[in-house]
Design a protein around this motif. Sequence first.
Motif, PDB file in Angstrom:
ATOM      1  N   UNK A 166       0.834  -1.206   0.000  1.00 13.10           N
ATOM      2  CA  UNK A 166       0.000   0.000   0.000  1.00 13.10           C
ATOM      3  C   UNK A 166       0.862   1.246   0.000  1.00 13.10           C
ATOM      4  N   UNK A 167       2.051   1.148   0.642  1.00 11.89           N
ATOM      5  CA  UNK A 167       2.969   2.285   0.640  1.00 11.89           C
ATOM      6  C   UNK A 167       3.400   2.589  -0.794  1.00 11.89           C
ATOM      7  N   UNK A 168       3.598   1.533  -1.565  1.00 11.51           N
ATOM      8  CA  UNK A 168       3.999   1.720  -2.962  1.00 11.51           C
ATOM      9  C   UNK A 168       2.853   2.317  -3.782  1.00 11.51           C
ATOM     10  N   UNK A 169       1.635   2.223  -3.285  1.00 17.03           N
ATOM     11  CA  UNK A 169       0.496   2.857  -3.958  1.00 17.03           C
ATOM     12  C   UNK A 169       0.302   4.295  -3.489  1.00 17.03           C
ATOM     13  N   UNK A 170       1.200   4.770  -2.620  1.00 16.97           N
ATOM     14  CA  UNK A 170       1.139   6.178  -2.257  1.00 16.97           C
ATOM     15  C   UNK A 170       0.479   6.496  -0.930  1.00 16.97           C
ATOM     16  N   UNK A 171       0.358   5.493  -0.050  1.00 15.86           N
ATOM     17  CA  UNK A 171      -0.199   5.741   1.272  1.00 15.86           C
ATOM     18  C   UNK A 171       0.956   5.837   2.274  1.00 15.86           C
ATOM     19  N   UNK A 172       1.155   6.995   2.884  1.00 19.02           N
ATOM     20  CA  UNK A 172       2.214   7.148   3.883  1.00 19.02           C
ATOM     21  C   UNK A 172       1.590   7.523   5.219  1.00 19.02           C
ATOM     22  N   UNK A 173       2.342   7.263   6.294  1.00 15.36           N
ATOM     23  CA  UNK A 173       1.779   7.584   7.597  1.00 15.36           C
ATOM     24  C   UNK A 173       2.864   8.010   8.570  1.00 15.36           C
ATOM     25  N   UNK A 174       2.438   8.673   9.639  1.00 13.85           N
ATOM     26  CA  UNK A 174       3.304   8.876  10.798  1.00 13.85           C
ATOM     27  C   UNK A 174       2.623   8.209  11.984  1.00 13.85           C
ATOM     28  N   UNK A 175       3.415   7.946  13.013  1.00 10.99           N
ATOM     29  CA  UNK A 175       2.887   7.214  14.166  1.00 10.99           C
ATOM     30  C   UNK A 175       2.622   8.159  15.336  1.00 10.99           C
ATOM     31  N   UNK A 176       1.625   7.795  16.119  1.00 10.03           N
ATOM     32  CA  UNK A 176       1.298   8.570  17.318  1.00 10.03           C
ATOM     33  C   UNK A 176       2.498   8.589  18.264  1.00 10.03           C
ATOM     34  N   UNK A 177       3.079   7.386  18.474  1.00  5.39           N
ATOM     35  CA  UNK A 177       4.315   7.300  19.243  1.00  5.39           C
ATOM     36  C   UNK A 177       5.444   7.281  18.230  1.00  5.39           C
ATOM     37  N   UNK A 178       6.352   8.225  18.329  1.00  7.90           N
ATOM     38  CA  UNK A 178       7.405   8.374  17.313  1.00  7.90           C
ATOM     39  C   UNK A 178       8.156   7.062  17.128  1.00  7.90           C
ATOM     40  N   UNK A 179       8.219   6.611  15.887  1.00  6.96           N
ATOM     41  CA  UNK A 179       8.824   5.324  15.562  1.00  6.96           C
ATOM     42  C   UNK A 179       9.906   5.569  14.529  1.00  6.96           C
ATOM     43  N   UNK A 180      11.138   5.775  15.012  1.00  5.27           N
ATOM     44  CA  UNK A 180      12.250   6.071  14.110  1.00  5.27           C
ATOM     45  C   UNK A 180      13.460   5.240  14.517  1.00  5.27           C
ATOM     46  N   UNK A 181      14.544   5.395  13.767  1.00  4.57           N
ATOM     47  CA  UNK A 181      15.752   4.625  14.026  1.00  4.57           C
ATOM     48  C   UNK A 181      16.707   5.479  14.867  1.00  4.57           C
ATOM     49  N   UNK A 182      16.624   5.314  16.172  1.00  7.41           N
ATOM     50  CA  UNK A 182      17.321   6.193  17.114  1.00  7.41           C
ATOM     51  C   UNK A 182      18.829   6.159  16.974  1.00  7.41           C
ATOM     52  N   UNK A 183      19.368   4.962  16.699  1.00  3.62           N
ATOM     53  CA  UNK A 183      20.823   4.821  16.707  1.00  3.62           C
ATOM     54  C   UNK A 183      21.449   5.432  15.456  1.00  3.62           C
ATOM     55  N   UNK A 184      20.650   5.580  14.424  1.00  3.69           N
ATOM     56  CA  UNK A 184      21.191   6.053  13.148  1.00  3.69           C
ATOM     57  C   UNK A 184      21.120   7.569  13.048  1.00  3.69           C
ATOM     58  N   UNK A 185      21.815   8.091  12.046  1.00  2.00           N
ATOM     59  CA  UNK A 185      21.772   9.533  11.831  1.00  2.00           C
ATOM     60  C   UNK A 185      20.436   9.911  11.201  1.00  2.00           C
ATOM     61  N   UNK A 186      20.136  11.203  11.249  1.00  2.00           N
ATOM     62  CA  UNK A 186      18.907  11.687  10.616  1.00  2.00           C
ATOM     63  C   UNK A 186      18.941  11.383   9.122  1.00  2.00           C
ATOM     64  N   UNK A 187      20.141  11.549   8.546  1.00  2.00           N
ATOM     65  CA  UNK A 187      20.275  11.307   7.107  1.00  2.00           C
ATOM     66  C   UNK A 187      19.936   9.858   6.773  1.00  2.00           C
ATOM     67  N   UNK A 188      20.467   8.923   7.599  1.00  2.00           N
ATOM     68  CA  UNK A 188      20.199   7.509   7.336  1.00  2.00           C
ATOM     69  C   UNK A 188      18.699   7.218   7.447  1.00  2.00           C
TER      70      UNK A 188
END
Lengths: 250, 343
Positions: A80-102
């Motif tokens: 579905x993401x490939x069909x153009x559906x994107x989302x953000x999460x209520x609880x921030x779900x990111x890659x903490x150990x990596x850089x912002x760029x990564x």
Amino acid sequence: MNAVAAPALEIKGLCKNFGGMSAITDVNISVAAGERRLLLGPNGAGKTTLFNLITGVLKSDKGTIQSFGRDLTRLPAHRRVHRGIARTFQIITLFDKNTLRHNVVLALMGLQNRRWNPVTRIKNYSDLEEQAENVLARVGLDAIADQPLVQSSYGERRRLEIAMALAQEPRVLLLDEPLAGLSREERRDVQELLGKIPREVTVILIEHDMDVALSFAEKITALYYGEVLLEGTREEVVADPRIREVYLGA
Amino acid sequence: MKVKIMLTAAALLLVFVFYPYIVPSTFYVSLASQIFIAAIMALSLNLLVGYGGMVSLGHAAYPGVAAYLIIWLSTRGGMDPVSAVLVTMGTVTLMAGLFGLLALRAKGLSFLMITLALGQIVWGVAYRWVSVTGGDNGLSGLVRPAPFGIDLTSGHSFYYFAGICFGLAMFVMYLFVRSPFGASLKGVRDQPARMVALGYNVWMIRYASFIISGFWGGISGVLYAYYHQFISPHAISIANSAEFLLMVIAGGAGTLLGPLVGATLVLVLKNVVSAYVTRWLMLLGIIFVVIVIFLPEGLVPGVERLRLQLKNILRRPGGLSAKCSALTTSVFKSLGIKRGRKS
């Protein structure tokens, strides 16, 4: 584009039960292309569940979900993401150990076939690195692009999360409480960012900050115990006594 | 920076080439061969455990099946080494594909239990299917091949062969962890929900990694079979699977060098220390407990962390002396002595 024939999102007769409890009951929602829609509802109304059904994280029990005339109902979440559906999460779900760029590079790669490449060094994709830099510059985070995410503030993370979703150039963007937990200044930053989302992107927003949410939304759908309580333009919904009672503290 | 890496590589290569001539006896040459073989296995498991966050307790099944197959095909099947290796690797990779389908229905502890069960099934078959596997006696009689005319019969030549195989595995792993696919696997380990939301097929990433891991486990098994020229059910027991897991965790899961360090630690204890200490297993246990307490992230990242901390202390002006004085003060305090200078 024929917006009348093909809404950005068309949900028909959607149902979802958890065990014996009905979380979403016969929900019908149609969102036009380019629209800004606000989902309202008290805790447990089914707003996030609805997001999870639209994105495919949860499978619906009944009903259909279509985007621009194409059926998504049976599609796995990542397709579905490939069909153009994107989302953000209520609880921030990111890659903490990596850089912002990564973090942004991962977002950009998600829609490309190179994500399966097991030999080329990821840093050798200079186009991705540059593109990531541009994405970060757009949300004012380029100065800390190569800093690990753990060192950034909550507000910066929230902006990064939205930037990552936008980096994929989605057609429909689902924002789950993008202002939750932010300070006044951070809220202003994120609000500004929301205002800059291009008009081609259809936005569906869950937000409890009424000042921001109401100034952003054009139409509002109010959910109550998994059902659509009412739907209408901002003015209609705000004027409704039931909504006034629950949200605006009249 | 690049020069430093080149110099390190050259130094390592020199050590590798001259190692058999430096050590006092051939015992250490064969120990090094065993370490290389175990390290390939640990590398393959590290892919799952360290980079994929999928803890498997049945990983000895892959080298085990590979070892049984290569010996059976070469001796009773009468195959030449090349076809035997190809058939073995093909079968082990297929097996990983099948086991992956079953194990990846679950996550976390349930995943571990399924891999454990699959490993035990393989062990049970090896133990019970006496007509094929030789049961408790195992299979033997495998003759070492001579790839490209290089005879591997001697300990020295096998050492180089195993070392080159390990170097190749290490290189492939090095490329992998820096590649987009490697980044995807690490992303799936850290934030599967986010990866789905970014358009990644989380299941497929896990599954492909599972198969790659099984493949390298098979390579390790083929080398094991050629080295020992013997396989018995013991080699695929749960104790062995646990030992591989121990190597990965003790060395540092999710690091490139961790598996090698972990394999070296375990095998040196097993082969060298056991000559002096009868209860070497207890010693291994104690060392593992010490690692878990003081370097919970494993030897490689743990030592790196300590090194950085020490560097920070030394770099700060007056930092070291301040630390020392604070330390002595606290020691004195705990002993009940008041610290003061005599006038």
